[in-house]
Write an enzyme that holds these catalytic residues in place. Structure first.
Site, PDB file in Angstrom:
ATOM      1  N   GLU A 281      53.393  37.078  42.073  1.00 36.51           N
ATOM      2  CA  GLU A 281      53.261  37.740  40.688  1.00 36.51           C
ATOM      3  C   GLU A 281      54.382  37.581  39.391  1.00 36.51           C
ATOM      4  O   GLU A 281      54.050  37.599  38.397  1.00 36.51           O
ATOM      5  CB  GLU A 281      52.994  39.257  40.811  1.00 36.51           C
ATOM      6  CG  GLU A 281      51.491  39.701  40.590  1.00 36.51           C
ATOM      7  CD  GLU A 281      51.170  41.140  40.981  1.00 36.51           C
ATOM      8  OE1 GLU A 281      49.849  41.499  40.901  1.00 36.51           O
ATOM      9  OE2 GLU A 281      52.086  42.098  40.467  1.00 36.51           O
ATOM     10  N   HIS A 302      49.652  26.806  66.099  1.00 39.91           N
ATOM     11  CA  HIS A 302      48.626  26.413  66.649  1.00 39.91           C
ATOM     12  C   HIS A 302      47.419  26.330  65.854  1.00 39.91           C
ATOM     13  O   HIS A 302      46.074  26.252  66.138  1.00 39.91           O
ATOM     14  CB  HIS A 302      48.178  27.401  68.143  1.00 39.91           C
ATOM     15  CG  HIS A 302      49.137  27.360  69.051  1.00 39.91           C
ATOM     16  ND1 HIS A 302      49.067  26.363  70.206  1.00 39.91           N
ATOM     17  CD2 HIS A 302      50.536  28.183  69.136  1.00 39.91           C
ATOM     18  CE1 HIS A 302      50.282  26.813  71.044  1.00 39.91           C
ATOM     19  NE2 HIS A 302      51.023  27.568  70.454  1.00 39.91           N
ATOM     20  N   LYS A 416      40.073  41.972  35.671  1.00 41.54           N
ATOM     21  CA  LYS A 416      39.787  43.478  35.274  1.00 41.54           C
ATOM     22  C   LYS A 416      38.912  43.313  34.140  1.00 41.54           C
ATOM     23  O   LYS A 416      38.041  44.373  34.265  1.00 41.54           O
ATOM     24  CB  LYS A 416      41.248  44.368  34.948  1.00 41.54           C
ATOM     25  CG  LYS A 416      41.930  44.477  36.455  1.00 41.54           C
ATOM     26  CD  LYS A 416      43.135  45.364  36.039  1.00 41.54           C
ATOM     27  CE  LYS A 416      44.310  45.449  36.922  1.00 41.54           C
ATOM     28  NZ  LYS A 416      45.420  45.932  36.708  1.00 41.54           N
TER      29      LYS A 416
HETATM   30  O1  PA5 Z   1      53.578  44.577  40.871  1.00 39.47           O
HETATM   31  C1  PA5 Z   1      52.789  45.100  40.203  1.00 39.47           C
HETATM   32  O2  PA5 Z   1      53.001  45.532  39.124  1.00 39.47           O
HETATM   33  C2  PA5 Z   1      51.442  45.225  40.635  1.00 39.47           C
HETATM   34  O3  PA5 Z   1      51.131  44.721  41.841  1.00 39.47           O
HETATM   35  C3  PA5 Z   1      50.999  46.839  40.924  1.00 39.47           C
HETATM   36  O4  PA5 Z   1      51.897  47.383  41.694  1.00 39.47           O
HETATM   37  C4  PA5 Z   1      49.578  47.084  41.110  1.00 39.47           C
HETATM   38  O5  PA5 Z   1      48.676  46.476  40.324  1.00 39.47           O
HETATM   39  C5  PA5 Z   1      49.207  48.605  41.466  1.00 39.47           C
HETATM   40  O6  PA5 Z   1      49.496  48.914  39.984  1.00 39.47           O
HETATM   41  P1  PA5 Z   1      49.477  50.582  39.931  1.00 39.47           P
HETATM   42  O7  PA5 Z   1      50.848  51.341  40.619  1.00 39.47           O
HETATM   43  O8  PA5 Z   1      49.647  50.927  38.499  1.00 39.47           O
HETATM   44  O9  PA5 Z   1      48.342  51.273  40.458  1.00 39.47           O
END
Ligand code: PA5
Length: 426
Positions: A281, A302, A416
């Site tokens: 990310e 394996h 989303k």
């Molecule tokens: O690293 C990030 O920002 C994301 O992976 C969030 O942690 C994830 O989308 C969850 O978001 P939230 O804590 O707003 O529910």
């Protein structure tokens, strides 16, 4: 004090010295930008202070209370709001014995069967819920929490239910904050300047970890230890953040597009999942970034072992290598030796696993796969705290080396908005 170290000797022969040198300079500059808050996304560098938070005392108190009162605790969250705690908890708790209280996870998928089984499973349990969402609006945890809230209120009544729920969310925004205020839940705040995947050392990670009975003070101490030894004042040859960020950035520039993080300890499975999220990310944007993959050996030798040894030469490996084991299971001599294993007499399983690791390193070197080895003295809270903070800092440096903002995630919004359209969200 012992620290994790990096051995780059299995990568050196693949590195063009000019490319490495230029990436060392870039990493040094990136680290200064992070420290001075002068780089992209600098309103999200609050994680740099997380090893020093004094909130841990309150977290320990709350966790002690919940550990005494409940036999099952459900951690609701997705991505950065759950992977870090799950990583540490599964690394440091028994694989087979159910912990007391039992920690289970929800809100990290939209599978109907999973939710159905979960709701049935907790029917006869004395349970509590920790709901974690920074935005307070993420669909997966919101749906799981709606179901669990209904269940807990039905079972215990509204007032008792409220004393069994803790919300970890923004200080003022989001639907979860609104619910928590209106229902009177205990809350912890996720600081504005800490993004989800950099939030393990805030209540997001620390509360679940403390609920599992682990020592969060040691984790923070480990993180501080690494922080102090990876500042921009510390030269490349002694600075593991600069080493890891520079080598992986150089390999990427030389055509290696995939980094596989692997361990010979299956307890590291979720730590690798956490790392995949952190790096995927943070770096995968603007058409750039190493693809982070994960393997558990010897299991995956394996299966994926064939590809790593012999497939497209677009990958390198980073090995999480433990220096010491803990169990000391020894192979004993057997008179009949029907299985032919007497050559292993008096060796521990840890030693045998180590030889598998060494043998694989040599084979992959021959197969033209560069390897970076991260040596971890032992699997405990102190060293995992080091590892977490090391990876966070090196991730930020690597992101800046790529000239991307490592702290945003614009790409995850696309699915989303399509899903919301398809569901008719107003
Ligand atoms: O690293 C990030 O920002 C994301 O992976 C969030 O942690 C994830 O989308 C969850 O978001 P939230 O804590 O707003 O529910």
């Amino acid at each position: 004090m012992d620290r994790i170290t990096i051995n780059s000797s299995y990568a050196n022969k693949f590195l063009d010295s000019n490319v490495l040198e230029s990436n060392i300079s870039k990493s040094e500059k990136s680290l200064i930008e992070i420290e001075t808050g002068s780089g992209r996304g600098n309103d999200f560098t609050g994680w740099l202070n997380t090893p020093y938070s004094d909130e841990y005392l309150e977290i320990i108190d709350v966790a002690k209370n919940f550990r005494e009162r409940f036999d099952t605790i459900i951690i609701v969250g997705i991505g950065g709001s759950y992977l870090g705690s799950r990583a540490i908890i599964s690394s440091l708790t028994d694989t087979f014995k159910k912990s007391q209280p039992e920690i289970i996870y929800a809100g990290n998928n939209l599978c109907e069967q999973y939710h159905c089984e979960l709701l049935q499973y907790i029917d006869d349990k004395n349970f509590a819920v920790i709901v974690i969402s920074k935005s307070g609006t993420t669909t997966e945890p919101a749906i799981a929490f709606r179901l669990l809230k209904e269940k807990i209120e039905k079972k215990y009544g509204k007032a008792d239910a409220a004393s069994r729920i803790i919300a970890i969310t923004d200080k003022s925004k989001g639907a979860l904050k609104k619910t928590a205020d209106s229902e009177g839940y205990k809350t912890f705040v996720i600081p504005d300047d800490v993004g989800g995947r950099f939030s393990v050392l805030t209540p997001v990670g620390l509360l679940p970890i403390a609920l599992a009975g682990l020592d969060i003070f040691e984790i923070l101490k480990g993180a501080q230890e690494i922080d102090n030894h990876t500042t921009s004042a510390i030269q490349y040859d002694r600075n593991i953040v600069l080493q890891y960020a520079s080598i992986r950035s150089a390999l990427y520039q030389q055509g290696k597009k995939i980094e596989i993080l692997l361990s010979y300890n299956p307890k590291m499975y979720f730590l690798i999942e956490w790392w995949k999220q952190l790096y995927g990310e943070s770096e995968g944007k603007e058409g750039k970034g190493l693809f982070p993959a994960g393997l558990i050996n010897t299991t995956d030798l394996h299966s994926m072992g064939q590809y790593v040894q012999d497939g497209e030469r677009i990958l390198f490996e980073t090995v999480l290598s433990f220096e010491r084991g803990s169990a000391g299971i020894v192979i004993e001599k057997n008179e009949d030796n029907l299985d032919g294993l007497n050559y292993l007499e008096n060796k521990t399983i840890f030693e045998i696993n180590k030889k598998a690791e060494e043998g694989t390193l040599m084979a992959h070197l021959d197969g033209n796969v560069p390897n970076i080895v991260i040596s971890i003295p032992e699997n405990n809270e102190f060293y995992l705290g080091q590892l977490i903070f090391f990876f966070e800092k090196a991730c930020a440096v690597s992101g800046y080396n790529l000239s991307v903002n490592p702290f945003d995630q614009p790409g995850v919004e696309m699915y989303k908005s399509n899903m919301f359209k398809l569901l008719g969200k107003p």
